[in-house]
Design an enzyme around this catalytic site. Structure first.
Site, PDB file in Angstrom:
ATOM      1  N   MET A   8       5.287  -6.447   1.138  1.00 46.73           N
ATOM      2  CA  MET A   8       6.071  -6.117   2.093  1.00 46.73           C
ATOM      3  C   MET A   8       5.273  -6.623   3.508  1.00 46.73           C
ATOM      4  O   MET A   8       4.052  -6.292   3.832  1.00 46.73           O
ATOM      5  CB  MET A   8       5.939  -4.696   2.237  1.00 46.73           C
ATOM      6  CG  MET A   8       6.772  -4.202   1.089  1.00 46.73           C
ATOM      7  SD  MET A   8       6.914  -2.165   1.094  1.00 46.73           S
ATOM      8  CE  MET A   8       8.325  -2.118   2.440  1.00 46.73           C
ATOM      9  N   SER A   9       5.770  -7.395   4.138  1.00 49.52           N
ATOM     10  CA  SER A   9       5.371  -8.001   5.515  1.00 49.52           C
ATOM     11  C   SER A   9       5.501  -7.190   6.640  1.00 49.52           C
ATOM     12  O   SER A   9       5.063  -7.499   7.864  1.00 49.52           O
ATOM     13  CB  SER A   9       5.868  -9.381   5.610  1.00 49.52           C
ATOM     14  OG  SER A   9       7.394  -9.322   6.145  1.00 49.52           O
ATOM     15  N   GLY A  11       8.793  -7.261   7.664  1.00 48.98           N
ATOM     16  CA  GLY A  11       9.988  -7.564   7.954  1.00 48.98           C
ATOM     17  C   GLY A  11      11.195  -7.100   7.348  1.00 48.98           C
ATOM     18  O   GLY A  11      11.007  -6.312   6.102  1.00 48.98           O
ATOM     19  N   VAL A  12      12.359  -7.731   7.500  1.00 47.47           N
ATOM     20  CA  VAL A  12      13.607  -7.074   6.852  1.00 47.47           C
ATOM     21  C   VAL A  12      13.714  -7.339   5.670  1.00 47.47           C
ATOM     22  O   VAL A  12      14.379  -6.692   4.643  1.00 47.47           O
ATOM     23  CB  VAL A  12      15.016  -7.471   8.029  1.00 47.47           C
ATOM     24  CG1 VAL A  12      15.245  -9.001   7.880  1.00 47.47           C
ATOM     25  CG2 VAL A  12      16.135  -6.510   7.234  1.00 47.47           C
ATOM     26  N   ASP A  13      13.355  -8.931   5.264  1.00 52.97           N
ATOM     27  CA  ASP A  13      13.723  -9.374   4.058  1.00 52.97           C
ATOM     28  C   ASP A  13      12.912  -8.524   2.830  1.00 52.97           C
ATOM     29  O   ASP A  13      13.464  -8.259   1.976  1.00 52.97           O
ATOM     30  CB  ASP A  13      13.262 -10.604   3.808  1.00 52.97           C
ATOM     31  CG  ASP A  13      14.158 -11.743   4.725  1.00 52.97           C
ATOM     32  OD1 ASP A  13      15.250 -11.269   4.741  1.00 52.97           O
ATOM     33  OD2 ASP A  13      13.796 -12.769   4.831  1.00 52.97           O
ATOM     34  N   SER A  14      11.682  -8.426   2.897  1.00 56.21           N
ATOM     35  CA  SER A  14      10.657  -7.547   2.006  1.00 56.21           C
ATOM     36  C   SER A  14      11.053  -6.307   1.930  1.00 56.21           C
ATOM     37  O   SER A  14      11.122  -5.415   0.968  1.00 56.21           O
ATOM     38  CB  SER A  14       9.473  -7.645   2.149  1.00 56.21           C
ATOM     39  OG  SER A  14       9.070  -7.315   3.484  1.00 56.21           O
ATOM     40  N   CYS A 102      -0.438 -20.050   1.067  1.00 59.00           N
ATOM     41  CA  CYS A 102      -0.555 -18.551   1.277  1.00 59.00           C
ATOM     42  C   CYS A 102       0.085 -18.237  -0.073  1.00 59.00           C
ATOM     43  O   CYS A 102      -0.386 -17.116  -0.694  1.00 59.00           O
ATOM     44  CB  CYS A 102      -0.026 -18.016   2.680  1.00 59.00           C
ATOM     45  SG  CYS A 102      -0.191 -16.116   2.557  1.00 59.00           S
ATOM     46  N   CYS A 198       1.605 -17.816  10.671  1.00 56.67           N
ATOM     47  CA  CYS A 198       1.239 -16.404  11.281  1.00 56.67           C
ATOM     48  C   CYS A 198      -0.143 -16.269  12.200  1.00 56.67           C
ATOM     49  O   CYS A 198      -0.115 -15.755  12.807  1.00 56.67           O
ATOM     50  CB  CYS A 198       1.156 -15.613  10.060  1.00 56.67           C
ATOM     51  SG  CYS A 198      -0.270 -16.021   8.711  1.00 56.67           S
TER      52      CYS A 198
END
Length: 353
Positions: A8-9, A11-14, A102, A198
């Site tokens: 989980m970053s 963000g919405v995607d994760s 990464c 990042c």
């Protein structure tokens, strides 16, 4: 019940990936990789995808999903495997792709180790890609939403990794993912996507490198393709293949960076036509398909946002791969990745040398 670690970053995607896995009956925990402290890279905390705000967003989503949440400290590995390599590639005349490093060295290596230590079954990410199994072999496929497909940055995945990864967003569009996030009341439903590296959020990688290393890279000569001196450049790391803007030199006609000579500290300038070539060689090649012939008719891309081009790949005895395009390609760049495709299936990929 299968158990999964959700990367989980914030963000919405994760976040939606976590929701979909919980919905499908998986026992999940959320995990954010702490990759650096902002003081380490001399930027304010609110400007990066690893900020405290992002961690709090990820934590809030995990709490809403009644899911345990952890922050794993991978700062030492990120410095060595990603930041240091990023700097080293520029110093050697290439243009790196740290997101690929990464993925291979952190998400799908260190996080995999943590998965095994915790005796979990899968690592889940919010990438737009798909994995399909056929006769015991796992294939990496493009995401259904071609505008968001991220298979290019995932070419280094191995069979063992593909067997323990799930990409729940692969069959969705970005619009559908945002709609799900809003329906679930996630705090990051309208959060903008991260577009930059990042640890260099302002895009000024040369200032980052000089600040991070404490080095000042010496000025040198701009030369033409015949070696004639045209002017003075401000440090070789400031220039990349195909660059036109920011050269600080007026020649009365458009000039582009078409090469660099590290030993002589020169930057070669030429015309747009000088940027075109139809072949490259790549090393550190990872094949995902089970059977690799010496000569493969396929398609290839040398940048994330380009359309695949018809090509023939030749596998050399030393494991490097020569890629010959049917048509000339612009600004093939050392340090970037070349990824081979057959339709929506990733054959493999490597680093351009």
């Amino acid at each position: 019940m299968k158990k999964a670690i959700i990367a989980m970053s914030g963000g919405v995607d994760s976040s939606v990936a976590a929701y979909l896995m919980k919905k499908n009956g998986f026992d999940c925990i959320g995990a954010t990789m702490k990759l650096y402290d902002n003081d380490d890279i001399n930027i304010s905390r609110e400007k990066t995808c690893c900020s405290l705000d992002d961690i709090e967003d990820a934590r809030a989503v995990a709490l809403r999903l009644s899911m345990p949440y952890y922050v794993f400290n991978f700062k030492e590995e990120f410095k060595e495997k990603v930041i240091d390599k990023f700097i080293r590639t520029y110093e050697c005349g290439g243009t790196p792709n740290p997101c690929i490093d990464c993925n291979s060295q952190l998400k799908f290596k260190k996080l995999f180790q943590r998965m095994k230590e915790l005796e979990f079954d899968y690592v889940i990410t919010g990438h737009y890609a798909r994995i399909e199994e056929n006769n015991g072999w796992f294939y990496l496929k493009k995401g259904k939403d071609i505008t968001k497909d991220q298979s290019y940055v995932l070419y280094s995945l191995t069979q063992n990794q593909l067997a323990h990864i799930l990409f729940p967003l692969g069959d969705f569009s970005k619009t559908e993912i945002r709609e799900i996030a809003q329906e679930q009341g996630f705090v990051n439903a309208k959060k903008r996507d991260s577009q930059d590296i990042c640890f260099v959020p302002d895009g000024d990688y040369t200032s980052f490198i000089e600040s991070y290393t404490g080095k000042k890279y010496p000025h040198g000569n701009f030369v033409d393709t015949n070696g004639n001196v045209l002017g003075t450049h401000k440090g070789i790391i400031r220039y990349t293949n195909g660059q036109r803007k920011g050269l600080g030199i007026a020649l009365g006609k458009p000039a582009y960076v078409v090469g660099k000579n590290i030993e002589e500290n020169t930057v070669v300038l030429g015309s747009n036509d000088d940027l075109f070539s139809n072949e490259l060689t790549a090393d550190d090649f990872n094949w995902i398909i089970p059977d690799v012939s010496r000569e493969i008719k396929c398609k290839a891309k040398v940048r994330y946002n380009m359309k695949e081009q018809n090509t023939t790949a030749f596998v050399n005895d030393d494991g490097t791969v020569k890629v010959v395009f049917d048509e000339l390609q612009r600004a093939i760049t050392k340090g970037q990745a070349v990824v081979l495709y057959d339709g929506d299936t990733v054959l493999g990929g490597g680093t351009i040398i």
